[in-house]
Motif scaffolding. Structure first.
Motif, PDB file in Angstrom:
ATOM      1  N   TYR A   1      56.787  54.003  29.701  1.00  0.00           N
ATOM      2  CA  TYR A   1      58.060  54.689  29.468  1.00  0.00           C
ATOM      3  C   TYR A   1      58.243  55.832  30.466  1.00  0.00           C
ATOM      4  O   TYR A   1      59.329  56.012  31.034  1.00  0.00           O
ATOM      5  N   GLY A   2      57.182  56.609  30.683  1.00  0.00           N
ATOM      6  CA  GLY A   2      57.277  57.720  31.626  1.00  0.00           C
ATOM      7  C   GLY A   2      57.542  57.243  33.039  1.00  0.00           C
ATOM      8  O   GLY A   2      58.293  57.882  33.792  1.00  0.00           O
ATOM      9  N   GLY A   3      56.926  56.117  33.421  1.00  0.00           N
ATOM     10  CA  GLY A   3      57.162  55.568  34.754  1.00  0.00           C
ATOM     11  C   GLY A   3      58.598  55.122  34.937  1.00  0.00           C
ATOM     12  O   GLY A   3      59.212  55.369  35.990  1.00  0.00           O
ATOM     13  N   ARG A   4      59.146  54.461  33.918  1.00  0.00           N
ATOM     14  CA  ARG A   4      60.550  54.044  34.004  1.00  0.00           C
ATOM     15  C   ARG A   4      61.460  55.257  34.113  1.00  0.00           C
ATOM     16  O   ARG A   4      62.429  55.262  34.883  1.00  0.00           O
ATOM     17  N   SER A   5      61.153  56.286  33.339  1.00  0.00           N
ATOM     18  CA  SER A   5      61.963  57.505  33.374  1.00  0.00           C
ATOM     19  C   SER A   5      61.902  58.167  34.750  1.00  0.00           C
ATOM     20  O   SER A   5      62.923  58.608  35.294  1.00  0.00           O
ATOM     21  N   PHE A   6      60.705  58.207  35.334  1.00  0.00           N
ATOM     22  CA  PHE A   6      60.532  58.841  36.640  1.00  0.00           C
ATOM     23  C   PHE A   6      61.340  58.117  37.718  1.00  0.00           C
ATOM     24  O   PHE A   6      62.073  58.735  38.503  1.00  0.00           O
ATOM     25  N   LEU A   7      61.228  56.781  37.757  1.00  0.00           N
ATOM     26  CA  LEU A   7      61.939  56.019  38.779  1.00  0.00           C
ATOM     27  C   LEU A   7      63.441  55.975  38.502  1.00  0.00           C
ATOM     28  O   LEU A   7      64.249  55.873  39.438  1.00  0.00           O
ATOM     29  N   ALA A   8      63.839  56.047  37.227  1.00  0.00           N
ATOM     30  CA  ALA A   8      65.267  56.100  36.904  1.00  0.00           C
ATOM     31  C   ALA A   8      65.875  57.409  37.404  1.00  0.00           C
ATOM     32  O   ALA A   8      66.996  57.422  37.942  1.00  0.00           O
ATOM     33  N   GLU A   9      65.152  58.500  37.252  1.00  0.00           N
ATOM     34  CA  GLU A   9      65.652  59.786  37.749  1.00  0.00           C
ATOM     35  C   GLU A   9      65.718  59.788  39.274  1.00  0.00           C
ATOM     36  O   GLU A   9      66.608  60.405  39.860  1.00  0.00           O
ATOM     37  N   ARG A  10      64.782  59.085  39.899  1.00  0.00           N
ATOM     38  CA  ARG A  10      64.836  58.973  41.366  1.00  0.00           C
ATOM     39  C   ARG A  10      66.068  58.191  41.785  1.00  0.00           C
ATOM     40  O   ARG A  10      66.770  58.569  42.738  1.00  0.00           O
ATOM     41  N   ARG A  11      66.365  57.073  41.067  1.00  0.00           N
ATOM     42  CA  ARG A  11      67.530  56.257  41.420  1.00  0.00           C
ATOM     43  C   ARG A  11      68.819  57.033  41.185  1.00  0.00           C
ATOM     44  O   ARG A  11      69.778  56.916  41.966  1.00  0.00           O
ATOM     45  N   GLN A  12      68.871  57.827  40.120  1.00  0.00           N
ATOM     46  CA  GLN A  12      70.067  58.616  39.808  1.00  0.00           C
ATOM     47  C   GLN A  12      70.124  59.917  40.601  1.00  0.00           C
ATOM     48  O   GLN A  12      71.056  60.697  40.432  1.00  0.00           O
ATOM     49  N   ARG A  13      69.089  60.152  41.414  1.00  0.00           N
ATOM     50  CA  ARG A  13      68.980  61.304  42.311  1.00  0.00           C
ATOM     51  C   ARG A  13      68.839  62.629  41.565  1.00  0.00           C
ATOM     52  O   ARG A  13      68.991  63.698  42.158  1.00  0.00           O
ATOM     53  N   THR A  14      68.533  62.570  40.272  1.00  0.00           N
ATOM     54  CA  THR A  14      68.226  63.821  39.570  1.00  0.00           C
ATOM     55  C   THR A  14      66.852  64.339  39.982  1.00  0.00           C
ATOM     56  O   THR A  14      66.604  65.549  39.943  1.00  0.00           O
ATOM     57  N   LEU A  15      65.960  63.436  40.377  1.00  0.00           N
ATOM     58  CA  LEU A  15      64.646  63.858  40.847  1.00  0.00           C
ATOM     59  C   LEU A  15      64.779  64.669  42.132  1.00  0.00           C
ATOM     60  O   LEU A  15      64.144  65.721  42.283  1.00  0.00           O
ATOM     61  N   GLN A  16      65.630  64.192  43.052  1.00  0.00           N
ATOM     62  CA  GLN A  16      65.808  64.917  44.309  1.00  0.00           C
ATOM     63  C   GLN A  16      66.399  66.303  44.061  1.00  0.00           C
ATOM     64  O   GLN A  16      66.006  67.282  44.706  1.00  0.00           O
ATOM     65  N   ARG A  17      67.346  66.381  43.114  1.00  0.00           N
ATOM     66  CA  ARG A  17      67.931  67.692  42.808  1.00  0.00           C
ATOM     67  C   ARG A  17      66.890  68.608  42.165  1.00  0.00           C
ATOM     68  O   ARG A  17      66.875  69.817  42.412  1.00  0.00           O
ATOM     69  N   MET A  18      66.016  68.027  41.347  1.00  0.00           N
ATOM     70  CA  MET A  18      64.970  68.821  40.717  1.00  0.00           C
ATOM     71  C   MET A  18      64.022  69.397  41.765  1.00  0.00           C
ATOM     72  O   MET A  18      63.561  70.538  41.653  1.00  0.00           O
ATOM     73  N   LEU A  19      63.769  68.606  42.816  1.00  0.00           N
ATOM     74  CA  LEU A  19      62.825  69.047  43.840  1.00  0.00           C
ATOM     75  C   LEU A  19      63.416  70.104  44.768  1.00  0.00           C
ATOM     76  O   LEU A  19      62.678  70.724  45.541  1.00  0.00           O
ATOM     77  N   THR A  20      64.736  70.291  44.719  1.00  0.00           N
ATOM     78  CA  THR A  20      65.324  71.379  45.503  1.00  0.00           C
ATOM     79  C   THR A  20      65.046  72.732  44.866  1.00  0.00           C
ATOM     80  O   THR A  20      65.186  73.771  45.512  1.00  0.00           O
ATOM     81  N   SER A  21      64.662  72.713  43.577  1.00  0.00           N
ATOM     82  CA  SER A  21      64.254  73.946  42.900  1.00  0.00           C
ATOM     83  C   SER A  21      62.787  74.214  43.224  1.00  0.00           C
ATOM     84  O   SER A  21      62.118  73.374  43.834  1.00  0.00           O
ATOM     85  N   PRO A  22      62.264  75.354  42.805  1.00  0.00           N
ATOM     86  CA  PRO A  22      60.836  75.640  43.078  1.00  0.00           C
ATOM     87  C   PRO A  22      59.901  74.778  42.224  1.00  0.00           C
ATOM     88  O   PRO A  22      59.066  75.272  41.480  1.00  0.00           O
ATOM     89  N   THR A  23      60.090  73.460  42.301  1.00  0.00           N
ATOM     90  CA  THR A  23      59.262  72.512  41.552  1.00  0.00           C
ATOM     91  C   THR A  23      58.746  71.455  42.513  1.00  0.00           C
ATOM     92  O   THR A  23      59.540  70.794  43.195  1.00  0.00           O
ATOM     93  N   ALA A  24      57.442  71.301  42.589  1.00  0.00           N
ATOM     94  CA  ALA A  24      56.837  70.340  43.510  1.00  0.00           C
ATOM     95  C   ALA A  24      56.744  68.969  42.857  1.00  0.00           C
ATOM     96  O   ALA A  24      56.739  68.840  41.625  1.00  0.00           O
ATOM     97  N   LEU A  25      56.670  67.938  43.704  1.00  0.00           N
ATOM     98  CA  LEU A  25      56.564  66.568  43.201  1.00  0.00           C
ATOM     99  C   LEU A  25      55.337  66.368  42.310  1.00  0.00           C
ATOM    100  O   LEU A  25      55.449  65.716  41.259  1.00  0.00           O
ATOM    101  N   PRO A  26      54.166  66.913  42.662  1.00  0.00           N
ATOM    102  CA  PRO A  26      53.016  66.758  41.757  1.00  0.00           C
ATOM    103  C   PRO A  26      53.259  67.350  40.373  1.00  0.00           C
ATOM    104  O   PRO A  26      52.761  66.816  39.373  1.00  0.00           O
ATOM    105  N   GLN A  27      54.037  68.434  40.300  1.00  0.00           N
ATOM    106  CA  GLN A  27      54.348  69.017  38.995  1.00  0.00           C
ATOM    107  C   GLN A  27      55.221  68.077  38.169  1.00  0.00           C
ATOM    108  O   GLN A  27      55.027  67.931  36.957  1.00  0.00           O
TER     109      GLN A  27
END
Length: 429
Positions: free
Chosen positions: A251-277
């Motif tokens: 479930y977590g993997g699907r959520s992670f890749l879904a956020e990447r596809r919806q580009r919410t992951l990229q927006r999250m990484l523009t904040s002071p949050t690293a990919l490993p976090q």
């Protein structure tokens, strides 16, 4: 650390708000466990009749006619097995085999002549360590595999106890002779005495099942300990829970890749949050979801089936480490998948394969040796070993091997997943 916990808490909350996820995480394993309980007769109807396997028809031909042959007949016709087996003694082997072939009975047990004499001969002092006892014959009905398997299990348990007594008696007399404790002349008297004791033991209650779906395991040589009754539900319930745990960890993997596809992951990484976090938060959320799933299933099955899981700390340790190992598989699947759909496909396939290989559907002892060896890559096999130990009365101190196996498996999977993620450059594109 705070960001990791916030991401984990968000995913945990979303998982238990997803109706489809709730059905697969909780409702499906409950229903499958209930169905298996009905099939095996673990649940009884209000009228007291077993709703599962009962009155299994089996025919017996006793050509031995002595103590061991009679003891086996009495065991199969005992009051303890009365509800499980409908055992009848017959004489005509041809007619009995025809009854099996025509699916009238589940099997035919043939006790050959000389069965007792091959195990406990009249000349008890004459010891032939290489001698093989006459073998029982079981003609099974392939159209009734479950019923045949139950009869075969009872026969194997009987043979195991007989063989154990036979070997112990032979070794004891042999050691006394070679050490000079007794002379060859005295050995005859000792042998006759042991023969009488062994025959008396066979006339005692040798039943291995007290009721359908329950094994009665007696501790030999320790009468002060109570008999431990192993409930088959203590194997089936965790088997189903572990099967669907493999769905949860994707479930977590699907959520992670879904956020990447919806580009919410990229927006999250523009904040002071690293990919490993982000990855750590997703996996922690997956881990906590899996732990909650197993806790709910265990608590629910305890109430619904009146199931005793065993030592509390042992159960808790198995839950934590089984989820850890399963989460490692979820992370590794995510590391190789490129879309949420691929995670679902890979996860579903692995869930079913691990369910078969890991023992969720079938006892691992019935599988070939190489399959049992390969099954150690599954959290199911290690965890079911642990739950079986607890079901047999073991405690946390008896779980060293399965707990270490789960921990090592989880560590290896996490390392492989991290190495794979470190090579991917497309996650933030």
């Amino acid at each position: 650390m705070k960001k990791i916990l916030l991401i984990a808490a968000k995913d945990l909350r979303l998982a238990f708000r997803d109706r489809a996820a709730i059905i697969l995480m909780l409702a499906a394993p409950f229903l499958l466990t209930l169905g298996m309980a009905l099939v095996t007769g673990r649940l009884a109807s209000p009228g007291g009749q077993s709703s599962g396997l009962s009155n299994i028809p089996v025919l017996i031909i006793n050509r031995d006619g002595e103590s061991l042959g009679n003891a086996l007949v009495e065991t199969l016709q005992s009051a303890e097995l009365d509800e499980l087996l409908d055992a009848q003694v017959v004489e005509d082997e041809e007619a009995a085999r025809r009854a099996v072939d025509e699916d009238q009975v589940a099997g035919l047990v043939i006790i050959p002549p000389g069965f007792t004499q091959s195990v406990i001969p009249e000349q008890a002092a004459i010891i032939d360590m290489a001698a093989e006892p006459v073998k029982l014959q079981f003609y099974a009905n392939p159209a009734r595999p479950n019923s045949s398997a139950i009869i075969e299990t009872i026969l194997r348990e009987f043979i195991s106890r007989v063989e154990e007594g036979r070997v112990m008696g032979m070794v004891s007399v042999f050691q006394m002779l070679t050490s000079g404790v007794v002379s060859p002349a005295e050995a005859q008297a000792y042998g006759d005495e042991m023969r009488q004791l062994f025959q008396s033991a066979q006339e005692e209650d040798l039943s291995v099942f007290e009721e359908a779906g329950t094994l009665n395991l007696k501790v030999i040589g320790a009468p002060e300990q109570e008999s431990v009754r192993f409930d088959v539900m203590a194997y089936m319930a965790p088997g189903m829970a572990l099967l669907f745990l493999m769905f949860t960890v994707t479930y977590g993997g699907r959520s992670f890749l879904a956020e990447r596809r919806q580009r919410t992951l990229q927006r999250m990484l523009t904040s002071p949050t690293a990919l490993p976090q982000v990855l750590a938060g997703k996996m922690l959320g997956t881990y906590l979801t899996g732990v909650m799933q197993l806790l709910i299933l265990i608590g629910g099955s305890s109430l619904l089936f009146n199931l005793r899981w065993g030592d509390f700390w042992g159960v808790l340790a198995l839950i934590l480490l089984a989820t850890f190992a399963a989460t490692g598989w979820g992370l590794l699947i995510t590391a190789f998948a490129r879309t949420p759909g691929q995670v679902s496909t890979y996860g579903s396939a692995i869930m079913l394969v691990f369910g078969i290989m890991g023992g969720s559907f079938i006892d691992l002892s019935m599988l070939p040796d190489f399959v049992r060896l390969v099954s150690r890559i599954t959290p199911n096999a290690w965890a079911l070993d642990g739950f079986t130990i607890l079901g047999l009365g073991g405690g946390l101190s008896d779980l060293t091997r399965p707990l270490l196996g789960l921990f090592a498996l989880g560590c290896v999977l996490f390392i492989l997943a991290v190495l794979r993620f470190s090579r991917r450059r497309d996650l933030v594109q």
